[in-house]
Design an enzyme around this catalytic site. Structure first.
Site, mmCIF file in Angstrom:
data_model
loop_
_atom_site.group_PDB
_atom_site.id
_atom_site.type_symbol
_atom_site.label_atom_id
_atom_site.label_comp_id
_atom_site.label_asym_id
_atom_site.label_seq_id
_atom_site.Cartn_x
_atom_site.Cartn_y
_atom_site.Cartn_z
ATOM 1 N N SER A 1 11.798 -60.726 39.374
ATOM 2 C CA SER A 1 12.869 -59.920 38.181
ATOM 3 C C SER A 1 13.725 -60.631 37.890
ATOM 4 O O SER A 1 14.360 -61.081 39.439
ATOM 5 C CB SER A 1 12.613 -58.925 37.796
ATOM 6 O OG SER A 1 13.173 -59.081 36.779
ATOM 7 N N TYR B 1 15.015 -51.114 40.630
ATOM 8 C CA TYR B 1 14.155 -52.100 40.009
ATOM 9 C C TYR B 1 14.450 -53.248 41.164
ATOM 10 O O TYR B 1 14.232 -54.526 41.655
ATOM 11 C CB TYR B 1 13.639 -51.732 39.114
ATOM 12 C CG TYR B 1 12.998 -52.895 38.827
ATOM 13 C CD1 TYR B 1 11.669 -52.978 38.796
ATOM 14 C CD2 TYR B 1 13.606 -53.797 37.771
ATOM 15 C CE1 TYR B 1 10.296 -53.351 38.071
ATOM 16 C CE2 TYR B 1 12.304 -54.904 37.183
ATOM 17 C CZ TYR B 1 11.154 -54.556 37.033
ATOM 18 O OH TYR B 1 10.319 -55.844 37.291
#
Length: 114
Positions: A5, A18
């Site tokens: 990501s 995350y």
């Protein structure tokens, strides 16, 4: 092929866990790109930004409008944007000499951040 990501490169408020996990995927992809190249194995990471999906719809319209203003292309990405990058790296002979890299599919949100 690994999917990480853009948050693994630029961070995001409230997403330290995350960001750390995706940053680890990026680092692993780079290390494995070097390690496995001698065997003819390419290892890369695709790093999506904000992509229209069930996950991003949960963020709410107001937040998504705000996010869109921070994306140079002015919009969220489509799943096909990510799929096209994965397809290129996995199948196109032109990608045969690419290994250990991250490909941001993010509309430019990470420009100058990584």
């Amino acid at each position: 092929m690994n999917i990480a990501s853009v948050v693994g490169q630029i961070g995001n408020i409230g997403q330290a866990n995350y960001a750390a996990a995706k940053g680890g995927v990026i680092a692993m992809s780079r290390a494995n790109g070097k390690e496995f190249a001698k065997f003819g194995i390419n290892v890369n990471a695709v790093c999506p930004g904000f992509i229209e999906s069930a996950m991003t719809q949960k963020l709410g319209d107001d937040y998504l409008k705000q996010v869109s203003t921070s994306i140079p292309m002015g919009r969220l990405g489509q799943p096909s944007d990510v799929a096209g990058t994965v397809r290129f790296l996995a199948l196109d002979p032109a990608a045969g000499y690419i290994t250990g890299h991250c490909f941001d599919v993010d509309g430019g949100i990470a420009i100058g951040c990584a």
